[in-house]
Design a protein around this motif. Structure first.
Motif, PDB file in Angstrom:
ATOM      1  N   GLY A 418       0.928  -0.711   0.044  1.00  0.00           N
ATOM      2  CA  GLY A 418       0.015   0.153   0.106  1.00  0.00           C
ATOM      3  C   GLY A 418       0.747   1.270  -0.469  1.00  0.00           C
ATOM      4  N   MET A 419       1.652   1.391   0.980  1.00  0.00           N
ATOM      5  CA  MET A 419       3.034   2.214   0.994  1.00  0.00           C
ATOM      6  C   MET A 419       3.513   2.099  -1.030  1.00  0.00           C
ATOM      7  SD  MET A 419       5.885   3.885   3.826  1.00  0.00           S
ATOM      8  CE  MET A 419       6.826   2.674   3.120  1.00  0.00           C
ATOM      9  N   VAL A 420       3.728   1.724  -1.674  1.00  0.00           N
ATOM     10  CA  VAL A 420       4.114   1.583  -2.962  1.00  0.00           C
ATOM     11  C   VAL A 420       3.711   2.315  -3.677  1.00  0.00           C
ATOM     12  CG1 VAL A 420       5.465   0.406  -4.694  1.00  0.00           C
ATOM     13  CG2 VAL A 420       6.730  -0.269  -2.120  1.00  0.00           C
ATOM     14  N   GLU A 421       2.217   1.811  -3.536  1.00  0.00           N
ATOM     15  CA  GLU A 421       1.172   2.536  -4.432  1.00  0.00           C
ATOM     16  C   GLU A 421       0.742   4.387  -4.276  1.00  0.00           C
ATOM     17  OE1 GLU A 421      -2.029  -1.170  -5.022  1.00  0.00           O
ATOM     18  OE2 GLU A 421      -2.020  -0.449  -3.113  1.00  0.00           O
ATOM     19  N   ASP A 422       1.415   4.235  -2.405  1.00  0.00           N
ATOM     20  CA  ASP A 422       0.850   5.574  -2.672  1.00  0.00           C
ATOM     21  C   ASP A 422       1.891   6.392  -3.243  1.00  0.00           C
ATOM     22  OD1 ASP A 422      -1.242   5.125  -1.356  1.00  0.00           O
ATOM     23  OD2 ASP A 422      -0.495   5.293   1.197  1.00  0.00           O
ATOM     24  N   LEU A 423       3.585   5.653  -2.409  1.00  0.00           N
ATOM     25  CA  LEU A 423       4.209   6.774  -3.563  1.00  0.00           C
ATOM     26  C   LEU A 423       4.806   6.632  -5.100  1.00  0.00           C
ATOM     27  CD1 LEU A 423       6.690   4.975  -0.931  1.00  0.00           C
ATOM     28  CD2 LEU A 423       6.715   7.571  -0.787  1.00  0.00           C
ATOM     29  N   SER A 424       3.797   6.032  -5.583  1.00  0.00           N
ATOM     30  CA  SER A 424       3.790   5.814  -7.042  1.00  0.00           C
ATOM     31  C   SER A 424       3.196   6.706  -8.289  1.00  0.00           C
ATOM     32  CB  SER A 424       3.932   4.494  -7.991  1.00  0.00           C
ATOM     33  OG  SER A 424       2.035   4.039  -7.232  1.00  0.00           O
ATOM     34  N   GLU A 425       2.200   7.377  -6.418  1.00  0.00           N
ATOM     35  CA  GLU A 425       1.622   8.079  -6.871  1.00  0.00           C
ATOM     36  C   GLU A 425       2.155   9.601  -6.787  1.00  0.00           C
ATOM     37  OE1 GLU A 425      -2.695  10.666  -5.742  1.00  0.00           O
ATOM     38  OE2 GLU A 425      -2.389   8.529  -5.060  1.00  0.00           O
ATOM     39  N   ALA A 426       2.485   9.758  -5.311  1.00  0.00           N
ATOM     40  CA  ALA A 426       3.474  10.932  -4.772  1.00  0.00           C
ATOM     41  C   ALA A 426       4.740  11.223  -5.705  1.00  0.00           C
ATOM     42  CB  ALA A 426       3.801  10.489  -3.326  1.00  0.00           C
ATOM     43  N   GLY A 427       5.441  10.026  -5.933  1.00  0.00           N
ATOM     44  CA  GLY A 427       6.808  10.104  -6.512  1.00  0.00           C
ATOM     45  C   GLY A 427       6.629  10.596  -8.109  1.00  0.00           C
ATOM     46  N   GLU A 428       5.000  10.393  -8.707  1.00  0.00           N
ATOM     47  CA  GLU A 428       5.217  11.160 -10.002  1.00  0.00           C
ATOM     48  C   GLU A 428       6.004  12.477 -10.358  1.00  0.00           C
ATOM     49  OE1 GLU A 428       1.837   9.125 -12.735  1.00  0.00           O
ATOM     50  OE2 GLU A 428       1.252   9.455 -10.335  1.00  0.00           O
ATOM     51  N   LYS A 429       4.941  13.380  -8.878  1.00  0.00           N
ATOM     52  CA  LYS A 429       5.351  14.705  -9.284  1.00  0.00           C
ATOM     53  C   LYS A 429       7.391  14.699  -8.821  1.00  0.00           C
ATOM     54  CE  LYS A 429       4.216  19.341  -8.007  1.00  0.00           C
ATOM     55  NZ  LYS A 429       3.272  20.261  -7.687  1.00  0.00           N
ATOM     56  N   ILE A 430       7.563  14.028  -8.174  1.00  0.00           N
ATOM     57  CA  ILE A 430       8.785  14.028  -8.557  1.00  0.00           C
ATOM     58  C   ILE A 430       9.658  13.603  -9.301  1.00  0.00           C
ATOM     59  CG2 ILE A 430      10.730  13.640  -6.683  1.00  0.00           C
ATOM     60  CD1 ILE A 430       8.715  15.188  -4.762  1.00  0.00           C
ATOM     61  N   ALA A 431       9.127  13.100 -10.075  1.00  0.00           N
ATOM     62  CA  ALA A 431      10.072  12.317 -11.690  1.00  0.00           C
ATOM     63  C   ALA A 431       9.747  13.802 -12.174  1.00  0.00           C
ATOM     64  CB  ALA A 431       9.254  11.117 -11.691  1.00  0.00           C
ATOM     65  N   LYS A 432       9.092  14.216 -11.896  1.00  0.00           N
ATOM     66  CA  LYS A 432       8.402  15.374 -13.329  1.00  0.00           C
ATOM     67  C   LYS A 432       9.662  16.290 -12.639  1.00  0.00           C
ATOM     68  CE  LYS A 432       6.778  16.944 -16.814  1.00  0.00           C
ATOM     69  NZ  LYS A 432       7.395  16.841 -17.884  1.00  0.00           N
ATOM     70  N   GLU A 433       9.416  17.139 -11.598  1.00  0.00           N
ATOM     71  CA  GLU A 433       9.763  18.593 -11.260  1.00  0.00           C
ATOM     72  C   GLU A 433      10.884  17.663 -11.041  1.00  0.00           C
ATOM     73  OE1 GLU A 433       8.637  21.108 -11.228  1.00  0.00           O
ATOM     74  OE2 GLU A 433       6.354  20.511 -11.691  1.00  0.00           O
ATOM     75  N   HIS A 434      11.427  16.936 -10.166  1.00  0.00           N
ATOM     76  CA  HIS A 434      13.709  16.917 -10.116  1.00  0.00           C
ATOM     77  C   HIS A 434      14.211  16.032 -11.032  1.00  0.00           C
ATOM     78  CE1 HIS A 434      13.462  17.783  -6.132  1.00  0.00           C
ATOM     79  NE2 HIS A 434      12.129  17.571  -5.681  1.00  0.00           N
ATOM     80  N   TYR A 435      13.866  15.534 -11.980  1.00  0.00           N
ATOM     81  CA  TYR A 435      14.338  15.426 -13.233  1.00  0.00           C
ATOM     82  C   TYR A 435      13.951  15.048 -14.578  1.00  0.00           C
ATOM     83  CZ  TYR A 435      15.886  12.618  -8.996  1.00  0.00           C
ATOM     84  OH  TYR A 435      16.574  12.037  -8.151  1.00  0.00           O
ATOM     85  N   ASN A 436      12.551  15.721 -14.957  1.00  0.00           N
ATOM     86  CA  ASN A 436      12.098  16.105 -16.288  1.00  0.00           C
ATOM     87  C   ASN A 436      11.467  14.864 -16.905  1.00  0.00           C
ATOM     88  OD1 ASN A 436      10.515  17.554 -17.785  1.00  0.00           O
ATOM     89  ND2 ASN A 436      12.050  18.313 -19.159  1.00  0.00           N
TER      90      ASN A 436
END
Length: 795
Positions: A418-436
């Protein structure tokens, strides 16, 4: 005479059925009970209980008992987006600085432009204390406190003026409450007062009939602990707990904030607690409503009903695995005394106790629908705990779950998934903003708000493979269960998105353009910000391989599979360096004098599977050299990891040496918490020091790895079940029942004098069986739910 004999017989039997007869105390099993002959003096001597959500630490004090309790969702802060918008604009500059050997400048730029906002994450919080005062009990004798792992119940017993007093305390998952039972052997002699308090600044206590209620608001993150950068979010979670007191005999006297029970025979106390947390984006819950409802649900349940329900629920999980390593007279001493002498006497039943304690702690801190076990499980008494007691995902959180599948506790992985599922959502923005880039990414820490950006400092915080490592557990869950519906709906979507990020993240190495490397990153937590750390490459190779196989199982994404195969084949391979060591970086710069607690670049040996003495002997030998450089010390969790390393290297005696190095009290002198002072506290909690629970879970995993390994496969993809691959001479005889191997096998093993006696294999899924012992292999097909038995002569 005949009549007289019958009457005599009746008189002899009657006492056995007398109402005054107490149930016979069950024999204390030194492999399943922690026990002590004095109360706890401090928190790391108290005994833990938990139901996955609600936890307690029981001191066992006679006059003034304290039960410190936690709710797993009580954290500082509020839902928060940690992204640093536009951070990706400096990504290529950081890479170029690192390529040019300007590490200090790269780290400075990373600190200024690339880090999380705020620079740190939130911390897990204590909830409160149940306070019980027993006037006149200062002269108690025959004291004992214990934790029964077989029933998940803590007991305290003692005598005062020839009256026996007994406490039973447990945290029930079915009834979502901590239950406290107080009894005395003589009617009318139980007298006590009860209260609640909290370490938080804003809380109120009131009494409503026979219920004590505490309500409050979480403290803000401590100002003096905040790192520089954006302001830390205000804490907005509210909480409530209710303690209901039901007396049998005597009377109840209500005061403003406490309840007094006078001249009772016994009493049952029911503690419920809740917070306003709903999920990482929603804190609109109503803890008052929840507590009221939950107390109502259990108000008519007797103590016996509550206890029976609790024990039945718990044993459905715990009783799946049994371990018997033998015992002797030394096994019957109090647990703290056994721990002090273990390095000299090697008490085998203390090994069994530590093994089952790990399983007990996971059942108590991770149930379906809860949060995953954090750095301290769910036990914490500090407003500012070490490392915020959050989720450190550059090993510690993962180590918490190494034991789950193999010790037959697959359901308990649900919170981690469940935490990995949450992080896969929250981490999308980090992938975009920090790495494009697409997909999702998370770094070396997260919290209940699912922070995914790099925190603290760039030299260790910029480490983008935390999500890739977590994804290994998604695949393990499938490998043990072959639940295709789970894989389709939960496991594969997160794995696919994690792989998508690394397809874009990998870049050609300037010195060898045919190789793809990772970076900027670091080798946790050693050597600073770099390009091309070995651990990254091992984890990404594993992620790609698992995602490829998952897609093939589900018969989807053929084009994406081809892309992953192509990228995976180009990832820089493991390198052996000038000392014969496995290199930590692509550059051969390892220091043989470095005894750092992390041994990150051996990830491919464990928990990865790309290095093994039978498949890659040269790399396995290089791992031995690395481990000889790092030494047999380290912090508690580091020693636990090394138990697993040496088991994978098929060296049971060296693996046991690391277990002995873990199973000792930590030194009490001062100095840095990072110095080599790991061990176990008197309650057998792992000492980093301070307390981190990962060492407990890692130890149970390591002992299992000594007895069964199932990570290697044949050319058809069927798993080998390697029996007693790293059996230590110190554990020459024993029996383990119910552990699991990949591919759906439940295995029981008996051995004597260092040799296999019998192995029983239950095939859960009907897969092909590869049973290997001492280099000899039995191959055969199986049928679901059928048990297959083999003896030494069969190999």
């Amino acid at each position: 005479m005949k009549c007289l004999s019958i009457c005599t017989l009746i008189l002899a039997v009657l006492p056995q059925f007398s109402c005054d007869t107490k149930p016979i105390e069950k024999e204390l099993n030194p492999s399943l009970v922690l026990w002590y002959n004095k109360p706890a003096e401090n928190w790391t001597e108290a005994l833990p209980i938990g139901n996955g959500r609600l936890a307690g630490m029981i001191y066992g004090r006679v006059e003034n008992e304290t039960i410190q309790f936690n709710d797993e969702t009580l954290w500082t802060g509020q839902p928060h987006d940690y992204a640093n918008e536009g951070a990706h604009k400096v990504l290529e500059e950081i890479r170029q600085l690192l390529w040019n050997g300007k590490q200090e400048e790269a780290e400075k730029l990373g600190n200024e432009k690339f880090m999380s906002k705020p620079l740190g994450q939130m911390c897990y919080q204590p909830f409160g204390n149940v306070l019980l005062d027993f006037i006149g009990h200062e002269s108690a004798t025959n004291f004992q406190r214990k934790l029964d792992l077989e029933e998940a119940i803590s007991f305290v017993t003692y005598e005062v003026d020839e009256v026996k007093f007994k406490r039973e305390i447990f945290s029930s998952e079915p009834d979502q409450a901590i239950i406290i039972r107080l009894e005395s052997s003589k009617n009318g002699t139980l007298n006590f007062s009860a209260g609640l308090d909290s370490p938080h600044e804003k809380y109120d206590v009131l009494v409503d009939r026979n219920v004590i209620i505490i309500r409050g608001k979480v403290n803000n993150y401590p100002k003096k602990r905040e790192r520089k950068g954006a302001p830390y979010p205000e804490s907005k979670l509210t909480f409530e707990a209710r303690l209901q007191i039901i007396n049998e005999g005597g009377e109840v006297v209500q005061n403003d904030k406490t309840i007094k029970v006078v001249n009772a025979n016994s009493a049952t106390l029911k503690l419920v607690a809740a917070t306003s947390f709903v999920n990482f984006k929603d804190i609109s819950g109503n803890p008052s409503k929840w507590c009221e409802k939950q107390l109502k649900n259990i108000e008519n349940k007797s103590f016996s009903e509550l206890k029976d329900t609790h024990v039945y629920d718990y044993q459905k999980l715990f009783s799946r695995v049994a371990l018997d390593l033998g015992k002797s007279e030394i096994s019957n001493r109090p647990t703290d005394k056994r721990l002090v002498t273990f390095r000299q006497d090697g008490d085998p039943s203390l090994v069994s106790l530590l093994y089952q304690y790990g399983r007990y702690l996971l059942i108590s801190s991770s149930r379906a629908g809860t949060q995953p076990a954090n750095l301290q499980g769910i036990w914490n008494d500090k407003i500012y705990p070490s490392w915020d007691s959050k989720y450190t995902i550059n090993i510690n959180t993962q180590m918490n779950y190494w034991l789950a599948e193999m010790t037959n506790l697959s359901e308990l992985v649900d919170p981690l998934i469940g935490m990995v599922e949450d992080l896969s959502e929250a981490g999308e923005k980090i992938a975009k903003e920090h790495y494009n880039m697409g997909g999702w990414v998370t770094h070396h820490n997260t919290d209940i708000w699912r922070g995914a950006a790099p925190i603290n400092r760039s030299n260790h915080g910029i480490w983008p493979v935390g999500g890739a490592w977590l994804s290994q557990h998604l695949w393990w869950h499938y490998q043990f269960t072959e639940d295709e519906e789970y894989l389709k709906k939960r496991g594969y979507p997160a794995m696919k998105k994690a792989s998508r990020f690394f397809v874009e993240y990998l870049v050609p190495d300037p010195e060898n353009s045919s190789w793809l490397v990772s970076g900027p990153s670091n080798s946790p937590e050693n050597g600073g910000l770099v390009m091309a750390p070995t651990m990254d490459h091992q984890i990404i190779r594993n992620l790609f391989a698992n995602t490829i196989e998952a897609a093939e199982v589900l018969r989807v994404d053929a084009d994406f599979v081809k892309k992953l195969e192509e990228r995976r084949s180009k990832i820089a391979p493991n390198q052996i360096g000038q000392y014969g060591q496995l290199q930590e970086w692509l550059e051969d710069k390892d220091d043989p004098e470095n005894e750092h607690r992390h041994v990150s670049h051996l990830w491919g040996l464990h928990p990865g599977n790309e290095i093994h003495p039978l498949t890659t002997p040269e790399l396995a030998e290089a791992c031995k050299v690395t481990l000889s450089h790092r030494g047999d010390g380290g912090t508690g969790w580091s020693r636990a990891w090394k138990i697993n390393f040496w088991a994978r290297l098929l060296d049971g005696d060296h693996s046991f040496l690391l277990l002995k190095n873990l199973m000792k009290p930590p030194s009490k002198d001062g100095g840095s918490i990072y110095q080599n002072k790991g061990g176990l506290y008197n309650n057998l909690f792992d000492a980093h020091p301070p307390f981190q629970i990962d060492g407990n879970f890692g130890a149970t995993s390591g002992i299992t790895e000594m007895l069964l390994q199932s990570h290697l496969r044949d050319d058809n993809g069927d798993f080998y079940q390697d029996i007693l691959p790293a059996l230590p001479s110190a554990l020459s005889s024993g029996k383990i029942e119910g552990i699991k191997g990949k591919g759906g096998f439940e295995i029981s093993i008996t051995w004597e004098n260092g040799q296999l006696v019998q192995v029983d294999v239950k095939s859960l899924l009907g897969n092909n069986l590869n049973l290997r012992y001492s280099g000899n292999l039995i191959k055969q097909s199986t049928s679901p739910e059928k048990i297959y038995s083999f003896q030494l002569k069969d190999f």
